[in-house]
Design a protein around this motif. Structure first.
Motif: not given
Length: 163
Positions: A22-29, A151-154
């Protein structure tokens, strides 16, 4: 009178640490799909989505080949939303195998989201560690948000586990 909390002069308030991927812009997807409409609908569905108080940073790729080229530039990658049939019937399957063969991406979660199963549908991923396999026709906004949250929790759990 209410108790007040003061920071000692020697202490500085620190912002909360960013979670892995999670960078400053958010979670990278990374969204990998050859259909521009799928990218547009994904952006609309997840536009206001937050996980742990942070937004998503969606990165678009329109082929497995393009995804392979961009992967090294995404050190904070947490999740891949991956189509199966793109430049070939099994492009997504081969990309998933390549990603799983690269230790750097061990914790990155993969959700297969496809309209056509390519070689064997769900069965094609039986031996490839993925987070989920869904048919595009089964995915509503609510279901997509649930899949991404899970998925992010995993990802966070896997990233926090000792090596």
């Amino acid at each position: 009178m209410d108790d007040l909390l003061f920071i000692d002069d020697g202490e500085e308030a620190k912002p909360p640490a960013l979670s892995p991927a999670c960078n400053e812009a958010g979670w990278v997807v990374l969204v990998v799909d050859d259909d521009a409409d799928v990218h547009a609908v994904t952006r609309m569905a997840l536009h206001h989505f937050l996980f742990m108080g942070r937004p998503l940073q969606l990165v678009d790729c329109f082929s497995a080949r393009e995804a392979l080229a961009i992967l090294p530039t995404l050190p904070d990658l947490a999740l891949i939303l991956l189509d199966v049939v793109m430049e070939s019937e099994d492009a997504g399957t081969r990309l998933a195998r390549t990603i799983r063969a690269t230790p750097r991406y061990d914790h990155v979660q993969i959700i297969i989201r496809t309209a056509a199963g390519g070689y064997g549908g769900r069965g094609a991923f039986r031996d490839i560690p993925i987070h989920a396999f869904v048919w595009q026709s089964e995915v509503s906004k609510t279901r997509l948000e649930s899949l991404v949250s899970s998925a992010l929790a995993a990802y966070c759990t896997a990233s926090a586990a000792p090596a």
